[in-house]
Write a protein that holds these residues in place. Structure first.
Motif, PDB file in Angstrom:
ATOM      1  N   THR A  29       0.978  -1.175   0.204  1.00 35.54           N
ATOM      2  CA  THR A  29      -0.041  -0.056  -0.085  1.00 35.54           C
ATOM      3  C   THR A  29       0.986   1.173  -0.088  1.00 35.54           C
ATOM      4  OG1 THR A  29      -2.000   0.829   0.928  1.00 35.54           O
ATOM      5  CG2 THR A  29      -0.259   0.152   2.525  1.00 35.54           C
ATOM      6  N   TRP A  33      -2.214   6.209  -1.652  1.00 36.97           N
ATOM      7  CA  TRP A  33      -3.260   5.664  -1.804  1.00 36.97           C
ATOM      8  C   TRP A  33      -4.309   5.889  -0.581  1.00 36.97           C
ATOM      9  CZ3 TRP A  33      -7.221   2.263  -0.278  1.00 36.97           C
ATOM     10  CH2 TRP A  33      -7.866   1.681  -1.152  1.00 36.97           C
ATOM     11  N   ARG A  37      -7.844   8.042  -1.047  1.00 35.90           N
ATOM     12  CA  ARG A  37      -9.372   7.218  -1.065  1.00 35.90           C
ATOM     13  C   ARG A  37     -10.014   7.542   0.353  1.00 35.90           C
ATOM     14  NH1 ARG A  37      -9.466   3.287  -5.361  1.00 35.90           N
ATOM     15  NH2 ARG A  37      -7.865   3.937  -6.507  1.00 35.90           N
ATOM     16  N   CYS A 114     -21.145   0.699  13.517  1.00 34.72           N
ATOM     17  CA  CYS A 114     -20.834   2.117  13.304  1.00 34.72           C
ATOM     18  C   CYS A 114     -21.890   3.178  13.849  1.00 34.72           C
ATOM     19  CB  CYS A 114     -20.486   2.519  11.846  1.00 34.72           C
ATOM     20  SG  CYS A 114     -19.121   1.307  11.479  1.00 34.72           S
ATOM     21  N   ARG A 155      -5.621  -5.423   2.851  1.00 34.72           N
ATOM     22  CA  ARG A 155      -5.374  -4.074   2.734  1.00 34.72           C
ATOM     23  C   ARG A 155      -6.546  -3.101   2.519  1.00 34.72           C
ATOM     24  NH1 ARG A 155      -2.430  -3.347  -3.078  1.00 34.72           N
ATOM     25  NH2 ARG A 155      -3.954  -4.210  -4.337  1.00 34.72           N
ATOM     26  N   GLY A 156      -7.691  -3.779   1.794  1.00 31.70           N
ATOM     27  CA  GLY A 156      -8.893  -2.835   1.387  1.00 31.70           C
ATOM     28  C   GLY A 156      -9.648  -2.620   2.827  1.00 31.70           C
ATOM     29  N   LEU A 195     -20.896  -5.992   4.925  1.00 30.04           N
ATOM     30  CA  LEU A 195     -19.821  -5.577   5.673  1.00 30.04           C
ATOM     31  C   LEU A 195     -20.025  -6.290   7.127  1.00 30.04           C
ATOM     32  CD1 LEU A 195     -17.847  -3.837   6.766  1.00 30.04           C
ATOM     33  CD2 LEU A 195     -19.278  -1.978   6.938  1.00 30.04           C
ATOM     34  N   MET A 223     -15.778  -6.389   3.345  1.00 33.76           N
ATOM     35  CA  MET A 223     -16.438  -5.137   3.129  1.00 33.76           C
ATOM     36  C   MET A 223     -16.675  -5.158   1.514  1.00 33.76           C
ATOM     37  SD  MET A 223     -15.697  -1.346   4.188  1.00 33.76           S
ATOM     38  CE  MET A 223     -14.177  -1.276   3.273  1.00 33.76           C
ATOM     39  N   GLY A 225     -16.831  -2.342  -0.416  1.00 41.05           N
ATOM     40  CA  GLY A 225     -16.431  -0.989  -0.059  1.00 41.05           C
ATOM     41  C   GLY A 225     -17.416   0.055  -0.876  1.00 41.05           C
ATOM     42  N   GLN A 226     -17.197  -0.652  -2.162  1.00 41.35           N
ATOM     43  CA  GLN A 226     -18.051   0.918  -3.149  1.00 41.35           C
ATOM     44  C   GLN A 226     -19.587   0.635  -2.684  1.00 41.35           C
ATOM     45  OE1 GLN A 226     -16.861   0.306  -7.132  1.00 41.35           O
ATOM     46  NE2 GLN A 226     -14.715   0.793  -6.325  1.00 41.35           N
ATOM     47  N   HIS A 260     -20.164  10.262  11.659  1.00 43.19           N
ATOM     48  CA  HIS A 260     -19.383   9.012  11.721  1.00 43.19           C
ATOM     49  C   HIS A 260     -18.393   9.117  11.203  1.00 43.19           C
ATOM     50  CE1 HIS A 260     -17.921   5.073  12.157  1.00 43.19           C
ATOM     51  NE2 HIS A 260     -18.401   4.902  10.875  1.00 43.19           N
ATOM     52  N   ALA A 262     -16.292   7.383   9.055  1.00 39.09           N
ATOM     53  CA  ALA A 262     -16.210   5.994   8.118  1.00 39.09           C
ATOM     54  C   ALA A 262     -14.921   6.336   7.147  1.00 39.09           C
ATOM     55  CB  ALA A 262     -17.499   5.680   7.457  1.00 39.09           C
ATOM     56  N   ASN A 263     -14.934   7.441   6.624  1.00 36.61           N
ATOM     57  CA  ASN A 263     -14.089   7.736   5.536  1.00 36.61           C
ATOM     58  C   ASN A 263     -14.228   9.192   4.992  1.00 36.61           C
ATOM     59  OD1 ASN A 263     -13.076   8.469   2.690  1.00 36.61           O
ATOM     60  ND2 ASN A 263     -13.517   6.055   2.070  1.00 36.61           N
ATOM     61  N   ILE A 266     -16.414   9.983   2.280  1.00 37.45           N
ATOM     62  CA  ILE A 266     -17.895  10.202   2.854  1.00 37.45           C
ATOM     63  C   ILE A 266     -18.459  11.601   3.435  1.00 37.45           C
ATOM     64  CG2 ILE A 266     -19.759   8.842   4.079  1.00 37.45           C
ATOM     65  CD1 ILE A 266     -18.088   6.186   3.396  1.00 37.45           C
ATOM     66  N   ASN A 290     -11.212   4.968  11.278  1.00 40.07           N
ATOM     67  CA  ASN A 290     -12.547   4.358  11.686  1.00 40.07           C
ATOM     68  C   ASN A 290     -12.680   3.795  12.944  1.00 40.07           C
ATOM     69  OD1 ASN A 290     -15.161   3.275  11.835  1.00 40.07           O
ATOM     70  ND2 ASN A 290     -15.305   2.973   9.577  1.00 40.07           N
ATOM     71  N   GLY A 321     -23.370   2.297   8.897  1.00 42.32           N
ATOM     72  CA  GLY A 321     -22.527   1.113   9.035  1.00 42.32           C
ATOM     73  C   GLY A 321     -23.246  -0.183   8.935  1.00 42.32           C
TER      74      GLY A 321
HETATM   75  N1  ACO Z   1      -3.670   0.193  -0.632  1.00 36.93           N
HETATM   76  C1  ACO Z   1      -3.322   0.184  -2.027  1.00 36.93           C
HETATM   77  N2  ACO Z   1      -4.318  -0.458  -2.806  1.00 36.93           N
HETATM   78  C2  ACO Z   1      -5.399  -0.713  -2.245  1.00 36.93           C
HETATM   79  C3  ACO Z   1      -5.842  -0.705  -1.066  1.00 36.93           C
HETATM   80  C4  ACO Z   1      -4.750  -0.193  -0.222  1.00 36.93           C
HETATM   81  N3  ACO Z   1      -4.953  -0.215   1.404  1.00 36.93           N
HETATM   82  N4  ACO Z   1      -7.011  -1.428  -0.825  1.00 36.93           N
HETATM   83  C5  ACO Z   1      -7.371  -1.762  -1.964  1.00 36.93           C
HETATM   84  N5  ACO Z   1      -6.611  -1.664  -2.710  1.00 36.93           N
HETATM   85  C6  ACO Z   1      -6.793  -1.798  -4.284  1.00 36.93           C
HETATM   86  C7  ACO Z   1      -7.612  -2.846  -4.626  1.00 36.93           C
HETATM   87  O1  ACO Z   1      -6.911  -4.195  -4.413  1.00 36.93           O
HETATM   88  C8  ACO Z   1      -8.151  -2.646  -6.106  1.00 36.93           C
HETATM   89  O2  ACO Z   1      -6.989  -3.231  -6.889  1.00 36.93           O
HETATM   90  P1  ACO Z   1      -7.343  -3.769  -8.207  1.00 36.93           P
HETATM   91  O3  ACO Z   1      -7.949  -2.796  -9.033  1.00 36.93           O
HETATM   92  O4  ACO Z   1      -5.889  -4.142  -8.811  1.00 36.93           O
HETATM   93  O5  ACO Z   1      -8.184  -4.967  -8.040  1.00 36.93           O
HETATM   94  C9  ACO Z   1      -7.952  -1.007  -6.037  1.00 36.93           C
HETATM   95  O6  ACO Z   1      -7.111  -0.721  -5.033  1.00 36.93           O
HETATM   96  C10 ACO Z   1      -9.303  -0.425  -6.183  1.00 36.93           C
HETATM   97  O7  ACO Z   1     -10.057  -1.060  -5.076  1.00 36.93           O
HETATM   98  P2  ACO Z   1     -11.525  -0.497  -4.814  1.00 36.93           P
HETATM   99  O8  ACO Z   1     -11.972  -1.479  -3.498  1.00 36.93           O
HETATM  100  O9  ACO Z   1     -12.248  -0.612  -5.979  1.00 36.93           O
HETATM  101  O10 ACO Z   1     -11.114   1.042  -4.165  1.00 36.93           O
HETATM  102  P3  ACO Z   1     -12.293   2.101  -3.880  1.00 36.93           P
HETATM  103  O11 ACO Z   1     -11.806   3.218  -4.752  1.00 36.93           O
HETATM  104  O12 ACO Z   1     -13.661   1.373  -3.743  1.00 36.93           O
HETATM  105  O13 ACO Z   1     -11.568   2.502  -2.384  1.00 36.93           O
HETATM  106  C11 ACO Z   1     -12.589   2.071  -0.156  1.00 36.93           C
HETATM  107  C12 ACO Z   1     -11.772   1.647  -1.298  1.00 36.93           C
HETATM  108  C13 ACO Z   1     -11.420   3.300   0.254  1.00 36.93           C
HETATM  109  C14 ACO Z   1     -12.529   1.339   0.918  1.00 36.93           C
HETATM  110  C15 ACO Z   1     -13.703   2.458  -0.488  1.00 36.93           C
HETATM  111  O14 ACO Z   1     -14.607   1.782  -1.235  1.00 36.93           O
HETATM  112  C16 ACO Z   1     -14.739   3.303   0.691  1.00 36.93           C
HETATM  113  O15 ACO Z   1     -14.209   3.962   1.241  1.00 36.93           O
HETATM  114  N6  ACO Z   1     -15.677   2.478   0.944  1.00 36.93           N
HETATM  115  C17 ACO Z   1     -16.459   2.753   2.310  1.00 36.93           C
HETATM  116  C18 ACO Z   1     -15.981   2.096   3.191  1.00 36.93           C
HETATM  117  C19 ACO Z   1     -16.172   2.421   4.463  1.00 36.93           C
HETATM  118  O16 ACO Z   1     -16.511   3.630   4.695  1.00 36.93           O
HETATM  119  N7  ACO Z   1     -16.322   1.553   5.422  1.00 36.93           N
HETATM  120  C20 ACO Z   1     -16.481   1.739   6.832  1.00 36.93           C
HETATM  121  C21 ACO Z   1     -18.054   2.055   7.067  1.00 36.93           C
HETATM  122  S1  ACO Z   1     -18.970   1.232   7.791  1.00 36.93           S
HETATM  123  C22 ACO Z   1     -18.253   0.970   9.294  1.00 36.93           C
HETATM  124  O17 ACO Z   1     -17.695   2.106   9.830  1.00 36.93           O
HETATM  125  C23 ACO Z   1     -18.082  -0.517   9.842  1.00 36.93           C
END
Ligand code: ACO
Length: 333
Positions: A29, A33, A37, A114, A155-156, A195, A223, A225-226, A260, A262-263, A266, A290, A321
């Motif tokens: 990572t 990145w 994000r 959450c 890592r996601g 999630l 999760m 994520g999107q 909250h 989360a991101n 958001i 988070n 959440g």
């Molecule tokens: N570092 C580098 N690359 C990464 C990482 C990381 N930490 N994590 C994922 N990637 C890669 C993926 O593997 C993927 O690679 P690929 O294209 O080769 O397959 C690429 O980055 C894109 O991954 P996506 O999951 O499509 O990335 P996205 O733009 O959707 O961002 C994120 C991911 C930040 C998690 C986003 O979807 C998000 O914020 N979603 C909301 C999640 C959230 O807020 N959750 C918590 C709320 S609920 C609660 O609080 C319990």
């Protein structure tokens, strides 16, 4: 007629700071990145079991009681929000009670992830409105770091979460139009699997089945994520509008939105949808990641410390959440 108001706020986060650069050494990572994000620069991971969920919650509760000038003997109940309880059972509420030596008052755990803090605030508010209790500690605390897969495979989600605790002390009063004006709770279990951490759990033959330690998809947070992002940016502003309409108020009446954490993306989208200027929204996800049920009380405790909570101000709280669950609350200080 009874209503509830917040008379003290506290928080506790472990000293152990884990930056995005630290994560770079553990997984594929980059700081760039993660910041682009999520807005997160660093988070706290508990270094030892000295910082369990209940222990962090207890420390936050002590600060909330001290700031309120209330002794633990004068608290009537504990409501504890967490998805990362110290034990499978009992919940962390009774553990806080034990740590703080708080007699035989009721202690309950709320599992709404959450949204857990706002759900807990709502439960405590109803206890006070009904006249059942006068003072209630509402705690949100999480130890996420022990459940994360801190490798490239995870890592996601591993980059998003952190550890910490926050607490508020609620007290009954009779001044209508002050304190917690209303709370609004929702959930949609159709998204329970979008999630979640599935194991250990009782939805199979054995809670701890052979191979559980290698069952990475189920023992670490999973999760979509999107999907989470898409629903969060719809439901969080919707819940704020619901609360405002219920109280015949408008977004112009809101002095501070406490979303909250989360991101950061958001929060920024929610802010744009509600057309709020920067100085009426408070975020700190950059420092803590988070912390799930703890994000909102930690934000409020920092605002308290910065002397940014003034009598008469209107605060809107909103969360989204796992569950999916979402909620809002309006507070007139
Ligand atoms: N570092 C580098 N690359 C990464 C990482 C990381 N930490 N994590 C994922 N990637 C890669 C993926 O593997 C993927 O690679 P690929 O294209 O080769 O397959 C690429 O980055 C894109 O991954 P996506 O999951 O499509 O990335 P996205 O733009 O959707 O961002 C994120 C991911 C930040 C998690 C986003 O979807 C998000 O914020 N979603 C909301 C999640 C959230 O807020 N959750 C918590 C709320 S609920 C609660 O609080 C319990």
């Amino acid at each position: 007629m009874f209503f509830s108001k917040i008379i003290g706020v506290g928080h506790y986060v472990p000293e152990n700071v884990v930056t995005n650069f630290d994560l770079e050494k553990l997984m594929d990572t980059t700081d760039k990145w993660i910041q682009e994000r999520t807005g997160i620069k660093e988070r706290r991971f508990h270094p030892t079991e000295e910082h369990s969920t209940a222990k962090m919650g207890a420390k936050a509760a002590i600060m909330a009681m001290e700031r309120a000038g209330v002794k633990k003997e004068d608290v009537d109940a504990i409501v504890f929000a967490t998805l990362s309880s110290d034990y499978f059972f009992p919940g962390s509420g009774v553990l806080v009670q034990k740590i703080l030596d708080m007699g035989t008052i009721p202690a309950i755990d709320i599992r709404a992830q959450c949204s857990g803090f706002i759900y807990s605030l709502s439960v405590a508010d109803q206890f006070i409105r009904s006249g059942m209790y006068k003072r209630i500690l509402v705690i949100g605390a999480e130890t996420q770091s022990v459940a994360l897969d801190i490798t490239t495979r995870g890592r996601g989600t591993a980059a998003l979460f952190g550890d910490g605790g926050g607490a508020v002390l609620l007290e009954a009063h009779s001044d209508e139009g002050k304190g917690i004006l209303s709370t609004h709770l929702h959930s949609d279990g159709n998204f329970a699997d979008a999630l979640r951490v599935k194991a250990p759990g009782t939805g199979r033959d054995k809670t701890f089945y052979p191979g559980i330690e290698q069952d990475h998809e189920n023992i670490h947070p999973y999760m979509e994520g999107q999907l989470v992002f898409k629903h969060a940016v719809r439901r969080m502003p919707e819940a704020v509008i619901e609360a405002l309409e219920h109280n015949k108020l408008t977004i112009d009446d809101v002095d501070m939105l406490v979303p909250h954490q989360a991101n950061l993306r958001i929060s920024q989208m929610v802010q744009r949808m509600l057309k709020l200027p920067d100085d009426r929204v408070y975020n700190n996800i950059q420092k803590y990641g988070n912390t799930t049920a703890a994000t909102i009380p930690i934000l409020m405790s920092e605002l308290w410390e910065q002397d940014r909570i003034k009598e008469g101000q209107l605060f809107a709280l909103t969360a989204f959440g796992s569950g999916f669950t979402w909620a809002s609350a309006l507070i007139r200080w």
